[in-house]
Design a protein around this motif. Structure first.
Motif, PDB file in Angstrom:
ATOM      1  N   UNK A 156       1.149  -1.459   0.214  1.00 63.94           N
ATOM      2  CA  UNK A 156      -0.304  -0.324   0.042  1.00 63.94           C
ATOM      3  C   UNK A 156       0.499   0.854  -0.120  1.00 63.94           C
ATOM      4  N   UNK A 157       1.911   1.201   0.709  1.00 68.62           N
ATOM      5  CA  UNK A 157       2.777   2.387   0.834  1.00 68.62           C
ATOM      6  C   UNK A 157       3.519   2.666  -0.629  1.00 68.62           C
ATOM      7  N   UNK A 158       3.878   1.901  -1.055  1.00 71.32           N
ATOM      8  CA  UNK A 158       4.650   1.578  -2.581  1.00 71.32           C
ATOM      9  C   UNK A 158       3.107   2.154  -3.462  1.00 71.32           C
ATOM     10  N   UNK A 159       2.234   1.737  -2.928  1.00 72.91           N
ATOM     11  CA  UNK A 159       1.213   2.333  -4.306  1.00 72.91           C
ATOM     12  C   UNK A 159       0.673   4.025  -3.846  1.00 72.91           C
ATOM     13  N   UNK A 160       0.862   4.422  -2.614  1.00 74.92           N
ATOM     14  CA  UNK A 160       0.838   5.726  -2.597  1.00 74.92           C
ATOM     15  C   UNK A 160       1.870   7.122  -3.247  1.00 74.92           C
ATOM     16  N   UNK A 161       3.017   5.552  -2.989  1.00 76.60           N
ATOM     17  CA  UNK A 161       4.158   6.824  -3.094  1.00 76.60           C
ATOM     18  C   UNK A 161       4.988   7.420  -1.968  1.00 76.60           C
ATOM     19  N   UNK A 162       4.701   6.473  -1.100  1.00 70.77           N
ATOM     20  CA  UNK A 162       5.629   6.945   0.098  1.00 70.77           C
ATOM     21  C   UNK A 162       6.801   5.637   0.713  1.00 70.77           C
ATOM     22  N   UNK A 163       6.179   4.609   0.220  1.00 72.38           N
ATOM     23  CA  UNK A 163       7.996   4.147   0.598  1.00 72.38           C
ATOM     24  C   UNK A 163       9.275   4.330   0.633  1.00 72.38           C
ATOM     25  N   UNK A 164       9.473   4.589  -0.519  1.00 71.92           N
ATOM     26  CA  UNK A 164      10.486   5.575  -0.877  1.00 71.92           C
ATOM     27  C   UNK A 164      11.436   6.344   0.912  1.00 71.92           C
ATOM     28  N   UNK A 165      10.787   7.506   1.007  1.00 70.28           N
ATOM     29  CA  UNK A 165      10.881   8.152   2.075  1.00 70.28           C
ATOM     30  C   UNK A 165      10.832   7.696   3.039  1.00 70.28           C
ATOM     31  N   UNK A 166       9.776   6.522   3.617  1.00 71.42           N
ATOM     32  CA  UNK A 166       9.543   5.966   4.424  1.00 71.42           C
ATOM     33  C   UNK A 166      10.788   5.520   4.787  1.00 71.42           C
TER      34      UNK A 166
END
Length: 290
Positions: A156-166
């Motif tokens: 879900x984080x990858x789809x929401x474009x937030x995995x990288x900054x996490x």
């Protein structure tokens, strides 16, 4: 001298006593509110229908005799000037309130007969002002689905474009978030909120202008995430930037609590009414340069 210290302490704490008094009064007034009724299980996601709905906050009526259908599996945009009733329509869709007059139907079932918890299982919300809990990023995303596995959260984080900054944070997904998300930027909080909605995988998405106050870089990332989120779902979006809803299946124009216009972008432009006026204003502003 024995009186001085206690008196000083009492005067110093007087302001806090007033805060406690006001807070206590609010808690008591909330406990006196009647419980929302509804025992039926929510049916499968379908059309949301307003029939002659009027709604007021205390003595101020903000919606006047609204009759409209928000069809399933489509993007319906709500536009209009500030105070026109857009947010109230969305709150009624989520059953934060029941209308004083008229009826709402969810897939043909009166909404006031549906248990609020059952209704909310079909709805995800992404608001402009995101509230995160003082917990890890992992648990903030998992709030959308409490039994989710770590693999689902990361997907879900990858789809929401937030995995990288996490992953750039000190403890990754186990990084603690400050109260209200104060340790993250507005764009980062917004993307975590979208990841939470994606993890829930609800069929109805309520969007309250999720990109209104973001810088261009974050806006691009969040728009990508939203485009992924809304595919194949029933979406109701409040839009201030009309370009973001130009391709909506249906646009509803509100003014002073009433529906003034309905249609697609091209149809409303041809009508040369309120929507056309708002569009022309935004187009002229976008051409300003310093």
């Amino acid at each position: 001298s024995r009186v001085f210290d206690p008196l000083t302490s009492a005067l110093t704490n007087f302001t806090e006593f007033r805060y406690f008094s006001i807070a206590g009064g609010r808690i008591l007034s909330l406990m006196k509110e009647p419980e929302m009724k509804g025992e039926r299980q929510s049916p499968a996601a379908g059309d949301i229908v307003f029939e002659h709905v009027s709604f007021a906050y205390q003595d101020k009526e903000v919606l006047h005799d609204i009759t409209v259908t928000l069809p399933k599996n489509s993007l319906t945009a709500l536009v209009g000037p500030s105070g026109s009733g857009k947010s109230t329509v969305m709150k009624l869709c989520a059953r934060f309130y029941d209308p004083q007059q008229g009826h709402l139907f969810f897939n043909g079932v009166p909404m006031d007969e549906i248990a609020p918890e059952s209704l909310m299982s079909h709805i995800s919300m992404v608001f402009q002002d995101v509230c995160l809990f003082q917990d890890t990023i992992r648990n903030n995303i998992r709030f959308g689905k409490t039994d989710a596995m770590d693999e689902e959260i990361i997907a879900a984080a990858k789809k929401a474009c937030c995995h990288d900054f996490i992953m750039r944070l000190p403890q990754g997904y186990d990084t603690m978030v400050g109260e209200g998300g104060c340790t993250l930027s507005g764009g980062e909080k917004q993307r975590i909120s979208i990841a939470r909605a994606m993890l829930k995988d609800a069929q109805i998405i309520l969007l309250d202008e999720a990109t209104a106050s973001l810088d261009p870089e974050n806006e691009v990332e969040i728009q990508k995430a939203i485009d992924t989120l809304i595919k194949g779902r029933t979406v109701i979006a409040i839009a201030h930037r009309l370009k973001t809803i130009k391709k909506a299946d249906r646009i509803i124009v509100l003014d002073n609590g009433q529906i003034k216009e309905e249609g697609t972008h091209d149809e409303l432009i041809r009508q040369e009414g309120l929507y056309s006026h708002l569009w022309n204003i935004q187009e002229s502003i976008s051409g300003w340069k310093l």
